[in-house]
Design an enzyme around this catalytic site. Sequence first.
Site, PDB file in Angstrom:
ATOM      1  N   THR A 170       0.680  -1.277  -0.036  1.00 43.20           N
ATOM      2  CA  THR A 170      -0.012  -0.077  -0.050  1.00 43.20           C
ATOM      3  C   THR A 170       0.997   1.109  -0.089  1.00 43.20           C
ATOM      4  O   THR A 170       0.566   2.172  -0.590  1.00 43.20           O
ATOM      5  CB  THR A 170      -0.792  -0.128   1.300  1.00 43.20           C
ATOM      6  OG1 THR A 170      -1.828  -1.155   1.163  1.00 43.20           O
ATOM      7  CG2 THR A 170      -1.793   1.303   1.231  1.00 43.20           C
TER       8      THR A 170
ATOM      9  N   SER B 295       1.722  -7.462  -0.245  1.00 39.56           N
ATOM     10  CA  SER B 295       2.458  -8.526   0.231  1.00 39.56           C
ATOM     11  C   SER B 295       2.051  -9.961   0.410  1.00 39.56           C
ATOM     12  O   SER B 295       2.712 -10.811   0.426  1.00 39.56           O
ATOM     13  CB  SER B 295       2.466  -8.172   2.118  1.00 39.56           C
ATOM     14  OG  SER B 295       0.976  -7.920   2.381  1.00 39.56           O
TER      15      SER B 295
ATOM     16  N   THR C  32       0.917  -4.287   4.449  1.00 44.39           N
ATOM     17  CA  THR C  32       0.653  -4.511   5.768  1.00 44.39           C
ATOM     18  C   THR C  32      -0.144  -5.883   5.926  1.00 44.39           C
ATOM     19  O   THR C  32      -0.341  -6.222   7.244  1.00 44.39           O
ATOM     20  CB  THR C  32      -0.042  -3.385   6.356  1.00 44.39           C
ATOM     21  OG1 THR C  32      -1.558  -3.117   5.739  1.00 44.39           O
ATOM     22  CG2 THR C  32       0.827  -2.131   6.387  1.00 44.39           C
ATOM     23  N   ASP C  33      -0.730  -6.219   4.988  1.00 44.42           N
ATOM     24  CA  ASP C  33      -1.577  -7.643   5.240  1.00 44.42           C
ATOM     25  C   ASP C  33      -0.913  -8.714   5.740  1.00 44.42           C
ATOM     26  O   ASP C  33      -1.481  -9.322   6.739  1.00 44.42           O
ATOM     27  CB  ASP C  33      -2.340  -7.978   3.844  1.00 44.42           C
ATOM     28  CG  ASP C  33      -3.529  -6.891   3.396  1.00 44.42           C
ATOM     29  OD1 ASP C  33      -3.753  -6.221   4.239  1.00 44.42           O
ATOM     30  OD2 ASP C  33      -3.865  -7.195   2.200  1.00 44.42           O
TER      31      ASP C  33
END
Length: 817
Positions: free
Chosen positions: A68, A116, A147-148
């Site tokens: 992101t 990710s 960030t996932d």
Amino acid sequence: MTVIGNNRMLRRFLSPLLILALLSGFMGYARAAEEAAPQLPTFDIPALSAESAASPLPNIMVVATGGTIAGAASRGDKTNFQNYAAGTYKMADMVAQLPSHKNADVSTFQFGNKGSGGYSMKDLYDLSLAVDQALSVYDGVVVTTGTDTMEEIAYFLDLTVRSEKPVVVTGAMRPWDVIGTDGPANLYQAIKVAASNKTKWYGTVIMLNDVIQAAREVTKSNAHRLDTFDTPMFGALGYVDDPAVRMYRLNARALKAGTPEWSTPFDLRTISKDDLPLVEIAYSYQEAGGGAIRALVEDGAKGIVTAGTGAGGISSKMSQARSAAIQKGVIFVTTTRTGSGTMSGSGNGIIAGDNLNPQHARMMLLLSLAFSNDFNTIKDWFETVGAQDIVMDDPAPPVWPANAALVSDTQTTDSIALSWPQAADSTRVAGYAIYQGSEETPIAKVASSARTYIAKGLSSNTSYTFTVKAFDDKGNESVGLTGSFKTGSSGSGSGSGGGTGTPPGSNELIVPPGGSGELSVFDNSLTVKVPSGASKEQLIVSIQKLTQAGGLIDADDVLLSSIFEVLKNQAGNFLVPVTLTFKFDASLVKEGKKPSVFYYDETKKQWVEMGGTVNGSTISVPTDHFTKFAVFAVDADPAAPDFSDIAGHWAAASIRAAVAAGIVNGYSDGTFKPELTVTREEFIAMLMRALKSEEPGADLTFKDNGSIGAWAKAAVAQAVAAGITSGYPDGTFKPGNKISRTEMVAMIAKALKLTTGENAATSFSDNADIPAWARGAVNAVADKGIIQGRLNNRFVPAGTATRAEAITVIMKLLDAK
């Protein structure tokens, strides 16, 4: 070596006989180790610019993977926080948009550019190696990612990156080009954290929203909020409060800074990415069926993490499926779906995941299975590397149960098998230390799961006293369990001052073919210890003390012992060196002097220095022949320069001795850097300097000869000629590859001409992980006390060696010659 002759000329040289014994051919073991090494990827990490190299600021590399933070809002709508294309912008452009950084000189490397979740485990293998490659040049690394699955990527790096330098993972919850984006601030602050060096030794950390959190403990807690990352149970490590980076607590890895235990066993350089197994997660819920587990096993899962209810519970159907899977060799780890809480109780194919969440436990299990298929080894890794338990104060030592005793049920002519009960401790028993006689250093340490040890290489028909002490993670030792046991008689065995082969008061020792023996004479003024295999024929040793030294010494010689003539009934040298231990008069050793053993060269009519290891008022030295021997006082070596980073270090004495002997040097900034890992060319250079080889060396024909440092080429050529090392099947030498503990020990075994055999059993808890071809070498070198296990008596065959470890092993090799 120093020579004392009639002309009083002093010079140093090594006995040619000892050189021949040390430099006998070594191709098999080294070649097997090298052929097993995987072909590692390399990355186009940019070199430092001249400006960066000259700058006083830290040099930080940003390794970008997308996510992101590099995202672009859909249709250019800068108010669209949730609809965007991840991994659009390149990191070089993003860094260029930041204000000029006050704390660091920043470079970038675009590893990838996607979300990710789009990265495979093989990709993470490459990412970890890329980070380590960058850290070999730069002072710290920032990894940007989505960030996932950020917490999983960060924990993978935490478990595998070998460098102690800062690794900071960051990202963003909003794409780069929307209003209110958190990306630029997170990137800028992450660079600041890495540049501060305050997270050195912490392993990998995550930094978003000015909060620094441990990769092992952090989790994503919200799908949209900027403050999504949280550390249940433990809280943050620190914060970025302008202008400072502030750390408020240590994690367990930081507490192990500068010790071998800091490194994990998961060195990716020793495996192929194809070795990474399939490991899955099974989620439990009300009346959950067992189909998920059965399907995962059918799909090839080697390990499964269960995300259980409450304290890790799973449904009865899942439990039945788990039991069936365990029968097929699948290993399970228990965790909780609640988000926090500590699991306990392992056994029967199930390992408690401590307080790891399911996704972290999966990474831990996946890497464990990549390096071992032994359940107890993996369980031990979860309880140490995975648990990261901190014991700040444990003053109470382990205790034995009532009526505990050290016993021996089996004795041979050269070995005694010991056994003892399980000890208990307020935290945990880390292992057991075995001592022989009155020695203060243990002859071996075994894991807490071990209850037996076989002492080998003993003399026949001889009584030995052993003591076993339990120790905990803080090094506290229990009282000892002591027992005396006698080896069996060979019919013509030997003893020390008595026994079948040595009548009391005799100056003669009879050793059977291939056997061992020990003889002490003249009130222990001289002890001769003959190891097993020193001679293939019956050996008769006799000792005489010369009462007249006329013509043997000069008036200015300082004789610290009597002159002894040691004789044997055979011509030629010993197959295995014999150890001589002399008592000497310490009061005659003046300031600036030291004791040293000499032998008399009958041909040249001069004394030749052998050196020796001093212990109080005794000095020991190995020899491959007998003649006249004595201890003289000689000039002490100049004091080795001290270094600013070895005070209190466990290897400080060995480092100083090695520097004084010219085996290794420190750095120009006054440091030694004892925890830096050692490359193949570095270890070979140190080893050949220690052996003082004068051989010309072989012609080097490796494809990558140009990569071998000019300073190391002569040593490599000598090592190749001596058979101590060889190249890889593709014709390369790979001088910059980090040397593994297995390779290092195999070289040491051959240098000492130790008897080894394939697939021999060792006493290390991870014996199954040691390659079969190397176990004989590992066992032989360990029996000599040259190499010891790491935490929980693990040999860690795939682990690399630090400068401190390499020097310690080499100095012990010299003592054992």
